[in-house]
Write an enzyme that holds these catalytic residues in place. Structure first.
Site, PDB file in Angstrom:
ATOM      1  N   GLU A   1     -11.158  -3.596 -13.992  1.00 49.78           N
ATOM      2  CA  GLU A   1     -12.374  -3.045 -13.423  1.00 49.78           C
ATOM      3  C   GLU A   1     -12.288  -1.529 -13.299  1.00 49.78           C
ATOM      4  OE1 GLU A   1     -14.056  -6.802 -10.977  1.00 49.78           O
ATOM      5  OE2 GLU A   1     -12.549  -5.657  -9.938  1.00 49.78           O
TER       6      GLU A   1
ATOM      7  N   CYS B   1     -12.973   5.686 -10.825  1.00 49.00           N
ATOM      8  CA  CYS B   1     -11.735   5.047 -10.390  1.00 49.00           C
ATOM      9  C   CYS B   1     -11.259   4.162 -11.538  1.00 49.00           C
ATOM     10  CB  CYS B   1     -12.048   4.237  -9.130  1.00 49.00           C
ATOM     11  SG  CYS B   1     -10.620   3.356  -8.515  1.00 49.00           S
TER      12      CYS B   1
ATOM     13  N   CYS C   1      -0.912  -6.364 -10.974  1.00 53.14           N
ATOM     14  CA  CYS C   1       0.071  -5.381 -10.475  1.00 53.14           C
ATOM     15  C   CYS C   1       1.304  -6.141 -10.008  1.00 53.14           C
ATOM     16  CB  CYS C   1      -0.508  -4.574  -9.313  1.00 53.14           C
ATOM     17  SG  CYS C   1       0.644  -3.302  -8.714  1.00 53.14           S
TER      18      CYS C   1
ATOM     19  N   CYS D   1       1.413  -5.827  -3.010  1.00 51.80           N
ATOM     20  CA  CYS D   1       1.156  -5.472  -1.607  1.00 51.80           C
ATOM     21  C   CYS D   1       0.334  -6.577  -0.930  1.00 51.80           C
ATOM     22  CB  CYS D   1       0.412  -4.146  -1.519  1.00 51.80           C
ATOM     23  SG  CYS D   1       1.339  -2.797  -2.257  1.00 51.80           S
TER      24      CYS D   1
ATOM     25  N   CYS E   1      -3.659  -6.322  -0.794  1.00 49.37           N
ATOM     26  CA  CYS E   1      -4.370  -5.911  -2.004  1.00 49.37           C
ATOM     27  C   CYS E   1      -4.674  -7.106  -2.897  1.00 49.37           C
ATOM     28  CB  CYS E   1      -3.525  -4.877  -2.760  1.00 49.37           C
ATOM     29  SG  CYS E   1      -4.192  -4.453  -4.377  1.00 49.37           S
TER      30      CYS E   1
ATOM     31  N   CYS F   1     -12.097  -0.428  -2.225  1.00 51.85           N
ATOM     32  CA  CYS F   1     -10.635  -0.370  -2.370  1.00 51.85           C
ATOM     33  C   CYS F   1     -10.023  -1.747  -2.233  1.00 51.85           C
ATOM     34  CB  CYS F   1     -10.002   0.459  -1.262  1.00 51.85           C
ATOM     35  SG  CYS F   1     -10.587   2.103  -1.160  1.00 51.85           S
TER      36      CYS F   1
HETATM   37  N1  SAH Z   1      -1.250   1.085  -7.065  1.00 56.84           N
HETATM   38  C1  SAH Z   1      -1.692   2.322  -6.583  1.00 56.84           C
HETATM   39  C2  SAH Z   1      -3.127   2.634  -6.937  1.00 56.84           C
HETATM   40  C3  SAH Z   1      -4.113   1.518  -6.825  1.00 56.84           C
HETATM   41  S1  SAH Z   1      -4.496   0.929  -5.210  1.00 56.84           S
HETATM   42  C4  SAH Z   1      -1.457   2.448  -5.098  1.00 56.84           C
HETATM   43  O1  SAH Z   1      -1.139   1.446  -4.472  1.00 56.84           O
HETATM   44  O2  SAH Z   1      -1.556   3.551  -4.601  1.00 56.84           O
HETATM   45  C5  SAH Z   1      -5.528   2.240  -4.576  1.00 56.84           C
HETATM   46  C6  SAH Z   1      -5.577   2.306  -3.062  1.00 56.84           C
HETATM   47  O3  SAH Z   1      -6.298   1.183  -2.498  1.00 56.84           O
HETATM   48  C7  SAH Z   1      -4.196   2.272  -2.430  1.00 56.84           C
HETATM   49  O4  SAH Z   1      -4.052   3.212  -1.424  1.00 56.84           O
HETATM   50  C8  SAH Z   1      -4.168   0.885  -1.870  1.00 56.84           C
HETATM   51  O5  SAH Z   1      -3.224   0.784  -0.865  1.00 56.84           O
HETATM   52  C9  SAH Z   1      -5.579   0.686  -1.403  1.00 56.84           C
HETATM   53  N2  SAH Z   1      -5.904  -0.717  -1.155  1.00 56.84           N
HETATM   54  C10 SAH Z   1      -5.403  -1.796  -1.780  1.00 56.84           C
HETATM   55  N3  SAH Z   1      -5.944  -2.929  -1.267  1.00 56.84           N
HETATM   56  C11 SAH Z   1      -6.803  -2.548  -0.309  1.00 56.84           C
HETATM   57  C12 SAH Z   1      -7.698  -3.267   0.547  1.00 56.84           C
HETATM   58  N4  SAH Z   1      -7.812  -4.588   0.488  1.00 56.84           N
HETATM   59  N5  SAH Z   1      -8.459  -2.557   1.401  1.00 56.84           N
HETATM   60  C13 SAH Z   1      -8.374  -1.205   1.432  1.00 56.84           C
HETATM   61  N6  SAH Z   1      -7.566  -0.495   0.647  1.00 56.84           N
HETATM   62  C14 SAH Z   1      -6.786  -1.151  -0.222  1.00 56.84           C
HETATM   63 FE1  SF4 Z   2      -0.388  -2.683  -6.762  1.00 54.34          FE
HETATM   64 FE2  SF4 Z   2      -2.403  -3.094  -5.082  1.00 54.34          FE
HETATM   65 FE3  SF4 Z   2      -0.008  -2.388  -4.135  1.00 54.34          FE
HETATM   66 FE4  SF4 Z   2      -1.490  -0.584  -5.494  1.00 54.34          FE
HETATM   67  S1  SF4 Z   2      -2.008  -1.522  -3.519  1.00 54.34           S
HETATM   68  S2  SF4 Z   2       0.696  -1.026  -5.749  1.00 54.34           S
HETATM   69  S3  SF4 Z   2      -2.506  -1.960  -6.991  1.00 54.34           S
HETATM   70  S4  SF4 Z   2      -0.486  -4.296  -5.224  1.00 54.34           S
END
Ligand code: SAH
Ligand code: SF4
Length: 387
Positions: free
Chosen positions: A91, A104, A111, A115, A118, A344
């Site tokens: 996306e 974006c 990934c 996390c 996420c 996000c």
């Molecule tokens: N992998 C990279 C970039 C993609 S995620 C990273 O983790 O930085 C981009 C941003 O969205 C990151 O700061 C991540 O922590 C945040 N993010 C991921 N899941 C989220 C969620 N469910 N709600 C709000 N922010 C989120």
């Molecule tokens: Fe991967 Fe999502 Fe963690 Fe970014 S926030 S490193 S996209 S799992």
């Protein structure tokens, strides 16, 4: 297999042209046709020698990603779902604001970092995107938007590598893509308008500082290792102290004199006043003089089965106030495009699972916080993209 010219930065394209017996200025012409004018066919490239125009289709292509869908949010945000084959999709989100247009961009299908908060992380890792697949998102979006908005000017002024995936775990493909985004013969972004967001892949933060120092956002999310270990599993490999050391090494090369720390606000998990105080102490004292930074609080965007809730608005404001009053500029990110699952962490690219979209939307409407604005005495909300 023919070569996809979207896979090359200008240096790569020059080498490719040299193999064909063509000079560098031909590569520049081709590069400009592709990225500045959005050409996808060689017969449009009227200032190339006819013999070259006729030769190119037998040795290379300009192959975009197929678009599976486009969704337009009520707030102007646009999300595309691109097919990257084998049932995978990624996306890309465009976020218009008064003074800028931010794209974006995704770097991986899924990934591997995983996390807890996420949606992409929950989906697991499928594969790295190629340079061409990363650039195809920008190429398509920019030229679509110019047509759509009838704009002779560039529409996308900022790019954030904050879509699906961990960009610094796909460094080989990322680097030529970043260089193309910066190249004046292509998209001509300035280094401060191109942001790589990372969960903290320390060795590649150092590489990026050397190879292509663009703006850096670091996803911190916790003020101590025990908590960060449980939210961002990569922390077990590169704990907070090492990550902050890497930030300090990055700063001399960076286009801005601060690092942006992202902090996703999770109800009852990392959003208490003592967490804010610990975070403040950390960034103000690390290495003796602290890490020059801004902090961006991201209200958690819920998704099914996360088992997590967004912090109440009052908790987000209180948290931000502790940081602002402690002298660290802190803003709260605006939620954009949540009616189309473009906010996000909601990017799941689940092409096989579209039927759940309506259900997810209904759930989100019940749970999502109101968009929040300025925290404490901080400046206007950060306008630097969101997804
Ligand atoms: N992998 C990279 C970039 C993609 S995620 C990273 O983790 O930085 C981009 C941003 O969205 C990151 O700061 C991540 O922590 C945040 N993010 C991921 N899941 C989220 C969620 N469910 N709600 C709000 N922010 C989120
Ligand atoms: Fe991967 Fe999502 Fe963690 Fe970014 S926030 S490193 S996209 S799992």
């Amino acid at each position: 297999m023919t070569v996809n010219l979207l896979d090359f930065d200008l240096e790569g394209l020059t080498a490719f042209c040299e193999q064909l017996g063509e000079k560098r200025f031909r590569a520049v012409q081709l590069f400009r046709w592709i990225h500045q004018k959005g050409a996808s066919r060689f017969d449009e490239m009227t200032d190339l020698a006819k013999s070259l125009r006729e030769k190119l289709p037998s040795v290379c292509t300009i192959t975009p990603l197929p678009v599976l869908s486009r969704q337009d949010s009520a707030d102007g945000t646009i999300k595309w779902l691109f097919d990257v084959g084998d049932g995978n999709a990624v996306e890309t989100v465009f976020i218009p604001e008064d003074d800028r247009g931010t794209l974006c961009v995704s770097s991986q299908a899924g990934c591997a970092v995983g996390c807890r908060f996420c949606s992409t992380g929950h989906q697991g890792f499928s594969r790295n995107l190629s340079t061409g697949e990363i650039l195809a998102q920008l190429w398509y979006a920019e030229h679509f938007l110019r047509r759509h908005l009838n704009s002779p000017e560039r529409v996308i002024t900022n790019v954030v590598m904050m879509g699906m995936g961990e960009p610094l775990q796909n460094y080989g493909a990322l680097l030529p893509a970043l260089r193309t985004m910066l190249d004046d013969h292509a998209y001509g972004l300035s280094r401060r308008r191109l942001t790589v967001s990372t969960s903290g892949v320390v060795p590649f933060m150092d590489r990026l500082a050397q190879d292509c120092p663009v703006a850096l956002a670091v996803s911190l999310h916790a003020p101590n290792d025990a908590l960060r270990d449980s939210l961002v599993p990569l922390n077990r490999k590169y704990p907070i102290a090492e990550l902050l050391d890497a930030c300090l090494r990055y700063l001399p090369a960076a286009p801005r004199d601060f690092i942006t720390f992202e902090y996703c606000m999770l109800d009852g998990v990392n959003d208490q006043p003592e967490h804010a105080q610990q975070l403040l102490d950390l960034v103000r004292r690390h290495g003796g003089r602290g890490v020059p930074c801004k902090i961006n609080l991201i209200p958690f965007n819920p998704f099914p089965d996360s088992g997590l809730r967004c912090s109440p608005r009052a908790a987000v404001l209180r948290f931000g106030q502790v940081l602002n009053e402690g002298g660290v500029v802190t803003t709260v990110r605006k939620t954009r495009g949540d009616d189309i699952d473009a906010a996000c962490g909601q990017l799941a690219g689940d092409v096989l699972d579209r039927t759940n979209a309506a259900k997810r939307l209904a759930q989100r409407r019940q749970t999502i916080e109101q968009p929040v604005r300025v925290v404490g005495r901080g400046p206007a909300p950060v306008k630097e993209g969101q997804a």
